[in-house]
Each structure stands twice: as C-alpha cells, then as structure tokens.
Write a protein that holds these residues in place. Structure first.
Motif, PDB file in Angstrom:
ATOM      1  N   GLU A  34      55.549 -73.883 -25.520  1.00 13.91           N
ATOM      2  CA  GLU A  34      54.112 -74.107 -25.420  1.00 13.91           C
ATOM      3  C   GLU A  34      53.645 -73.567 -24.069  1.00 13.91           C
ATOM      4  O   GLU A  34      54.407 -73.550 -23.100  1.00 13.91           O
ATOM      5  N   ILE A  35      52.411 -73.111 -24.019  1.00 11.85           N
ATOM      6  CA  ILE A  35      51.874 -72.493 -22.809  1.00 11.85           C
ATOM      7  C   ILE A  35      51.021 -73.506 -22.038  1.00 11.85           C
ATOM      8  O   ILE A  35      50.155 -74.157 -22.623  1.00 11.85           O
ATOM      9  N   VAL A  36      51.295 -73.610 -20.750  1.00  9.40           N
ATOM     10  CA  VAL A  36      50.441 -74.388 -19.846  1.00  9.40           C
ATOM     11  C   VAL A  36      49.685 -73.375 -18.992  1.00  9.40           C
ATOM     12  O   VAL A  36      50.287 -72.613 -18.235  1.00  9.40           O
ATOM     13  N   SER A  37      48.369 -73.349 -19.137  1.00 12.97           N
ATOM     14  CA  SER A  37      47.542 -72.385 -18.416  1.00 12.97           C
ATOM     15  C   SER A  37      47.480 -72.732 -16.934  1.00 12.97           C
ATOM     16  O   SER A  37      47.275 -73.890 -16.558  1.00 12.97           O
ATOM     17  N   VAL A  38      47.654 -71.699 -16.103  1.00 14.68           N
ATOM     18  CA  VAL A  38      47.554 -71.857 -14.648  1.00 14.68           C
ATOM     19  C   VAL A  38      46.374 -70.989 -14.210  1.00 14.68           C
ATOM     20  O   VAL A  38      46.528 -69.972 -13.556  1.00 14.68           O
ATOM     21  N   ASP A  39      45.184 -71.391 -14.633  1.00 16.02           N
ATOM     22  CA  ASP A  39      43.993 -70.571 -14.435  1.00 16.02           C
ATOM     23  C   ASP A  39      42.789 -71.468 -14.174  1.00 16.02           C
ATOM     24  O   ASP A  39      42.433 -72.297 -15.017  1.00 16.02           O
ATOM     25  N   SER A  40      42.154 -71.288 -13.031  1.00 14.12           N
ATOM     26  CA  SER A  40      41.048 -72.159 -12.635  1.00 14.12           C
ATOM     27  C   SER A  40      39.771 -71.890 -13.413  1.00 14.12           C
ATOM     28  O   SER A  40      38.837 -72.705 -13.351  1.00 14.12           O
ATOM     29  N   ALA A  41      39.673 -70.778 -14.129  1.00 19.27           N
ATOM     30  CA  ALA A  41      38.478 -70.481 -14.919  1.00 19.27           C
ATOM     31  C   ALA A  41      38.615 -70.955 -16.363  1.00 19.27           C
ATOM     32  O   ALA A  41      37.633 -71.361 -16.986  1.00 19.27           O
ATOM     33  N   LEU A  42      39.838 -70.929 -16.897  1.00 24.58           N
ATOM     34  CA  LEU A  42      40.039 -71.308 -18.294  1.00 24.58           C
ATOM     35  C   LEU A  42      39.837 -72.799 -18.535  1.00 24.58           C
ATOM     36  O   LEU A  42      39.735 -73.230 -19.684  1.00 24.58           O
ATOM     37  N   VAL A  43      39.751 -73.587 -17.481  1.00 24.23           N
ATOM     38  CA  VAL A  43      39.543 -75.029 -17.670  1.00 24.23           C
ATOM     39  C   VAL A  43      38.145 -75.322 -18.187  1.00 24.23           C
ATOM     40  O   VAL A  43      37.896 -76.396 -18.746  1.00 24.23           O
ATOM     41  N   TYR A  44      37.199 -74.356 -18.043  1.00 26.09           N
ATOM     42  CA  TYR A  44      35.793 -74.648 -18.333  1.00 26.09           C
ATOM     43  C   TYR A  44      35.401 -74.321 -19.770  1.00 26.09           C
ATOM     44  O   TYR A  44      35.631 -73.210 -20.259  1.00 26.09           O
ATOM     45  N   ARG A  45      34.766 -75.288 -20.402  1.00 24.97           N
ATOM     46  CA  ARG A  45      34.251 -75.085 -21.755  1.00 24.97           C
ATOM     47  C   ARG A  45      33.016 -74.178 -21.721  1.00 24.97           C
ATOM     48  O   ARG A  45      32.235 -74.227 -20.779  1.00 24.97           O
ATOM     49  N   GLY A  46      32.864 -73.360 -22.747  1.00 28.45           N
ATOM     50  CA  GLY A  46      31.703 -72.499 -22.851  1.00 28.45           C
ATOM     51  C   GLY A  46      31.787 -71.226 -22.033  1.00 28.45           C
ATOM     52  O   GLY A  46      30.851 -70.428 -22.032  1.00 28.45           O
ATOM     53  N   MET A  47      32.893 -71.036 -21.341  1.00 30.69           N
ATOM     54  CA  MET A  47      33.110 -69.819 -20.556  1.00 30.69           C
ATOM     55  C   MET A  47      34.304 -69.093 -21.183  1.00 30.69           C
ATOM     56  O   MET A  47      35.442 -69.258 -20.749  1.00 30.69           O
ATOM     57  N   ASP A  48      34.019 -68.345 -22.226  1.00 33.77           N
ATOM     58  CA  ASP A  48      35.091 -67.770 -23.047  1.00 33.77           C
ATOM     59  C   ASP A  48      35.266 -66.274 -22.847  1.00 33.77           C
ATOM     60  O   ASP A  48      36.382 -65.798 -22.638  1.00 33.77           O
ATOM     61  N   ILE A  49      34.157 -65.541 -22.920  1.00 33.18           N
ATOM     62  CA  ILE A  49      34.255 -64.082 -22.865  1.00 33.18           C
ATOM     63  C   ILE A  49      34.648 -63.616 -21.473  1.00 33.18           C
ATOM     64  O   ILE A  49      35.574 -62.830 -21.297  1.00 33.18           O
ATOM     65  N   GLY A  50      33.948 -64.123 -20.460  1.00 33.26           N
ATOM     66  CA  GLY A  50      34.195 -63.668 -19.089  1.00 33.26           C
ATOM     67  C   GLY A  50      35.492 -64.135 -18.490  1.00 33.26           C
ATOM     68  O   GLY A  50      35.910 -63.639 -17.433  1.00 33.26           O
ATOM     69  N   THR A  51      36.169 -65.086 -19.144  1.00 34.71           N
ATOM     70  CA  THR A  51      37.472 -65.546 -18.661  1.00 34.71           C
ATOM     71  C   THR A  51      38.622 -64.954 -19.476  1.00 34.71           C
ATOM     72  O   THR A  51      39.785 -65.241 -19.176  1.00 34.71           O
TER      73      THR A  51
END
Length: 312
Positions: A34-51
C-alpha cells in the motif's frame, strides 16, 4: 541458495515530474504493498489537477493513504504528517502487507526518518509583527535578513517562501537561536527508518525541465485554471493559506486576481516548478542512506524494481 525477501518498507523520493507516481504504483503492485503519500499538496481535498493526484482508478488498484485528509482552509504540519504516516505504516504492516512511502516533500521524509526536534511553540505576536514587516519590506528582504543570522536555513528556502521564512525568523527572534540549531538532533524523538530508500534523481536537468513543462501543459489542458477558479469561488480561501501557496496554485491564483496576465500562468508555473525541483534535489543530496536511481535512464523503472528485489 536463498533469495532475500523483498523489503517491508520502501521509501521512494524524488523531485517533481521525476516519475515517482508511476514507479510507486508499479512497485506497490509487485510487492503487494500500500502507498503512503509523502506529499504536502496531496493532503488537500479539491486540489486534484494541479497536484497530479492519483486517479480514482489508480487509487482503486492500489490503496493510498494520507490523500484528501484536509480541507484547503486547514494547515498540516510535518509533525502531524510524521505521526499520521507512522500510524499508517504500523496499520499496514499489521495487516501483513508491505509499504511504499512515495512523494517529494523532503521535510516530511526528514520528519518521519529522523524524528522531530523540540521546537519552540508558535508566537502569535511575533508572527503578526513579521507579517507587518513583510507587507512593508517584502519577503525577499526578510529572506536576506535570515541569510545573515541563519545561513543554512536561508540557503534551502526560496526568497518568497513566506511561511518558512516567517517561522525561521520567529524562532530566532523568540529564542536567540537559529532554526538550523534546532535541526542538529538535540531533543529529537521518534523516527522510522525504511528498509530501502530509493531516490529518483536526474543526471540531465534539461530532461526534468522538459517533463515539468509537459506536465504543466497537461494540467492546463485538463482544466487547472477552472479548478483554481472553483477554489476562489468558495469565498473562504485566500492566497496566504499553505494550500494556496502550493506551486502552480499560487501563480494561477495571482493571475486570476489580476496581478499578472492570465497567459503568464504557464511561464510562471513552470518556472516555479523548476525552482521547487531544484530545492528537492538539494534536499535529497543531503539525505543519508539513499540509493540513487537516474530517473532519466531508459530503464529507470526496471532499476527501481531490481533495487527492491522484484523481477523487472
């Protein structure tokens, strides 16, 4: 002859557009991980394309963690990440599955691997004073001040990285001790070390620059500006939030605000992403125990798989 078992916890880091996401997905499939994301932008909902957030199909194929866990109005600290990631790793391992830690937020990797320092708490009065100074002098001038009192910290921050410049100056003014001194290990607690730490790094910077430009063009074609318009239309977000300081979002927000021509978003976004990638590579070169895989090698994916003991 016995074959060594594949690693239980693999970390896969690299600058933006280096191919981390594709490599992490393939690695997770091969390792039953399983993947654990290490990304400070991917934590945000509604920010899909730019991340460049993983698609619904990718997330259905491989379980992902620490994505879409915050509203863009909320902050998310390295300390919160380290605690959340350690808990996710423990839960995944408890189910008998392997883990791939994948992303490009190097401060998060550092917090998870090395533990956290005994940092002084936030000082609202100092923060307000620094905000006022920044409004009068500009963040680049405060960055120059930081360089005089804490050169190591200033060297890893961009001149307009308001959030981190503010924190570094706040720590120094409140304690008389540079922020970098708190990163020497005294009072540090915790820390989770992966069994394998892979780093995707380019041997040819031009290759990465081409990838960054192509990815930004793809984001624009996918409706990135409309995504930022929708975020602005909510009415509860502003340009100084950590979420809206993310690369690409900041440039798009300012253009939609009328500060720059709208047709400059591409140029400004690509330039900011290149600067981010440069800082990420600098961070990586200072991280011990990493095994470098040239991301611009034709067989980069095969090298990643071999390093993890998985047949390519």
């Amino acid at each position: 002859m016995t074959t060594a078992a594949p690693p239980a916890v693999v970390a896969l880091a690299g600058p933006t557009a280096s191919g981390k996401s594709a490599a992490a997905l393939e690695l997770a499939r091969r390792l039953d991980a399983e993947i654990v994301s290490v990304d400070s932008a991917l934590v945000y909902r509604g920010m899909d394309i730019g991340t460049a957030k993983p698609t619904a199909a990718e997330r259905a194929a491989v379980a992902h963690h620490l994505i879409d866990i915050r509203d863009p109005t909320q902050a998310y600290s390295a300390a919160e990440f380290a605690a959340d990631a350690a808990r996710a790793v423990a839960e995944i391992r408890g189910r008998g599955r392997r883990v791939v830690l994948a992303g490009g937020t190097m401060l998060y990797f550092k917090a998870l691997f090395e533990g956290l320092d005994a940092m002084p708490p936030a000082d609202p009065a100092l923060r307000a004073a620094l905000e006022a100074e920044a409004a009068a002098r500009g963040w680049p001038d405060l960055h120059a001040e930081l360089a005089r009192i804490d050169a190591p910290t200033a060297a890893r921050l961009a001149p307009n990285d308001a959030q981190r410049i503010q924190r570094a100056l706040e720590v120094y003014r409140g304690t008389g001790t540079p922020l970098s001194a708190f990163h020497q290990g005294a009072g540090r607690s915790g820390g989770l070390r992966p069994d394998l730490f892979l780093s995707l790094e380019p041997t040819d910077r031009a290759w990465l620059h081409e990838r960054i430009a192509a990815r930004f063009d793809a984001m624009l074609a996918a409706g990135f500006l409309d995504e930022v318009r929708a975020l602005r239309a909510r009415g509860d977000l502003h340009a100084d939030l950590p979420s809206m300081r993310c690369v690409g979002y900041r440039q798009a927000w300012e253009a939609l605000e009328g500060r720059w021509p709208l047709d400059s978003v591409r140029e400004r976004g690509i330039a900011a992403t290149r600067q981010l990638a440069k800082r990420q590579v600098t961070w990586l070169r200072g991280m011990a125990d990493r095994q470098v895989v040239p991301c611009d090698a034709p067989d980069a994916m095969a090298r990643v798989l071999r390093a993890a003991g998985v047949p390519a």
